[in-house]
Design an enzyme around this catalytic site. Structure first.
Site: not given
Length: 591
Positions: A22, A48, A418, A473, A476
């Site tokens: 970028v 980025v 993630l 999730l 988790i």
């Protein structure tokens, strides 16, 4: 020429043909040089951090690739720290180039001036802010040398804007890359290792990601076939030999493992690990993992030997250099009749492979995730490159999918951020534009950096993304069972714009289509295979990412252990008849 132009010319001479990034004010001189020089294709990311993961996926897809990510000063560099951490954790060379405020104001709290080199140093092999323009060629030359020497890893180069603009004397035609150094085993070391292997009754080879990094998979297969010793690939080494190879004993571990893989390992008495790091999700409790076994460990990084536990013999060597000697010495021993017959032991590992299987065939609605992977096995062949990061989706995928070639399971192993999957898949597809790339995500991983799908739409980078959505999730939630809670892991809500979702929250189809890509939602098990086939056609026709969203049951506990490889909780009933696991590598053998 300007120092920025010299940097671009060096990139080309080091073999760089693609970059992801970028632009911004402090890196614009580098971008100007990139445009003027030509020869390096640039892909504009939307974030980025996404650019850093694209670079990592690009590196992992082909031997010799080094992905490059570029950003401006300040937050661009800090955004890429996660990508650098991911790369160094998995021994992946990427080059991160950042812009910086002018040298005169570096300590004056200038706009977007941050000491990115100090921030990046713990997650790179080197991180340097170049203060003298004449040093730019040497710093870039050293960066490529470091990335390729010893254990591979990332490097960050920070370029103040005035340094980029300064004219220097540099002749690209005289530039030569520095020679790469990799430690190599000695014949005496290899002979001792083979002597120890020969003394054992039930040996295994543990094949790590270092074999893939060294482009030595064929040598590993040759060595296994010469000796008749079964192979356990690690998660990062998956694909070094095909899943259906007669010496593939399955994966071992607490989570990403096969029932038969753990059982085979527990029967072994000798382990030769090559290019692996004894990751804790692979070993579990060390007393269980090591009990009754002799270990030889071969690793390119000397300080890796003994880091987790003390091997009986440690050899500091590049995997390819070691395997060349292993093959040479094994050939000589075989010709002289000096290798033991391992056929009975190898056959026993395959018997376990045919009996200790997990069930994948369920007709439930909402879908059980196991059925998704069963249909993926039908839809996607041996040429498929799978890309994934972390979560129950990755764990179940590793238990149930099949991989047949090196660099066809591209997985973020140690860091597991993630959001990694979408940009990494774009990087892989950029490196292999004619290949079959299939990404695998849970809904939360997908939502972290889904904006990068627009990159695939803009730059026409097609791949198929399988999104398993339970609006949870999941990993988790499963871990929270140990605390008797189910807290802050629910993602469901009534979407006022998409009531047909029935409380599953985010309308991924609308989001994906809004980003310029194609999407298919599947709620019935018999629609999975047609959806995958349609996704392949759409990707080929429109040259964009295509997402197949599978609506899962809200709660599924995937097989795993929290402690050791001898006590994996299966949760679901295991396969007891062939129809329970129709796409298993070996048909289920029943008593």
């Amino acid at each position: 020429m300007t120092a920025a132009r010299a940097a671009v010319e060096i990139l080309k001479r080091e073999g760089v043909s693609n970059a992801f990034g970028v632009p911004g004010a402090a890196i614009n001189p580098f971008y100007a040089a990139l445009k003027a020089s030509g020869g390096v294709h640039h892909t504009l990311a939307r974030h980025v951090e996404g650019a850093s993961h694209m670079a990592e996926g690009y590196t992992r897809a082909r031997p010799g690739n080094i992905g490059v990510c570029v950003g401006t000063s300040g937050p661009a560099g800090t955004d890429m720290i996660t990508g650098l951490y991911s790369a160094i954790a998995d021994s992946v060379p990427i080059l991160c180039i950042t812009g910086q405020a002018p040298t005169a104001v570096l300590h004056k709290e200038d706009f977007q001036a941050v000491d990115i080199a100090s921030i990046a140093r713990p997650v790179t092999k080197a991180a340097t802010t170049v203060l003298e323009a004449a040093q730019v060629p040497g710093v870039f030359q050293q960066a490529f040398h470091l990335m390729r020497t010893g254990r591979p890893g990332p490097v960050l180069i920070d370029l103040p804007i005035d340094v980029q603009l300064t004219e220097i004397e540099f002749d690209p035609d005289l530039y030569e890359p520095l020679p790469v150094h990799k430690p190599a085993a000695t014949r005496k070391q290899i002979e001792r290792a083979l002597e120890m292997l020969n003394d054992s009754e039930r040996p295994l080879l543990v094949a790590g990601g270092g074999i893939i990094n060294a482009d030595a998979s064929e040598l590993l297969v040759e060595f296994a076939e010469l000796t008749g010793v079964p192979v356990v690939p690690t998660l990062m080494g998956w694909g070094v030999l095909a899943d259906d190879h007669e010496l593939n004993a399955g994966m071992v571990g607490l989570q990403t493992s096969h029932r038969y893989g753990n059982a085979n390992f527990l029967e072994s008495d000798f382990v030769l690990g090559i290019g692996n790091r004894w990751a804790n999700r692979h070993t579990g409790r060390l007393d269980v993992y090591t009990r009754g076994r002799t270990f030889v460990h071969v690793d390119i990084e000397p300080t890796q030997l003994g880091r987790i536990f003390a091997p009986d013999l440690g050899i500091a060597s590049d995997a390819k250099a070691a395997l060349e000697l292993f093959v040479e010495v094994a050939r000589e021993l075989k010709a002289a009749g000096g290798l033991r017959d391992r056929s009975q032991w190898a056959a026993s590992t395959q018997e376990r492979k045919a009996t200790l299987q997990r069930r994948t065939h369920f007709d439930n609605v909402p879908l059980k995730p196991q059925r998704v992977y069963e249909e993926m096995n039908r839809a996607f062949g041996p040429e498929t490159r799978y890309v994934t990061t972390i979560g129950l989706s990755q764990i179940a995928g590793a238990q149930m999918l099949h991989v047949y070639r090196p660099r066809h399971w591209i997985n973020c192993g140690q860091a597991g951020p993630l959001g990694w999957t979408v940009p990494a898949a774009l990087g892989v597809a950029t490196a292999d534009p004619g290949g079959s790339v299939v990404a695998l995500s849970g809904d939360y991983d997908f939502q972290f950096m889904m904006e990068e799908l627009a990159v695939g739409a803009q730059h026409r980078i097609p791949y198929v993304h399988v999104l398993v959505n339970n609006s949870y999730l999941g990993l988790i939630r499963q871990a929270q069972r140990n605390f008797d809670i189910d807290f802050q892991v629910n993602l469901e809500f009534e979407n006022i714009n998409s009531p047909e979702l029935g409380g599953y929250g985010v309308d991924h189809v609308k989001v994906v289509e809004g980003l310029g890509c194609k999407a298919i939602r599947v709620t019935e098990p018999d629609r999975l295979l047609p959806a995958f086939e349609e996704a392949k056609k759409l990707a080929a026709e429109f040259r964009v990412p295509v997402v197949v969203e599978a609506i899962l049951e809200r709660i599924t506990n995937i097989s795993m252990s929290g402690t050791d490889i001898a006590s994996v909780n299966e949760f679901e009933d295991v396969a007891s008849e062939p129809g329970h696991a129709p796409t298993a590598i070996r048909p289920l053998a029943t008593a």
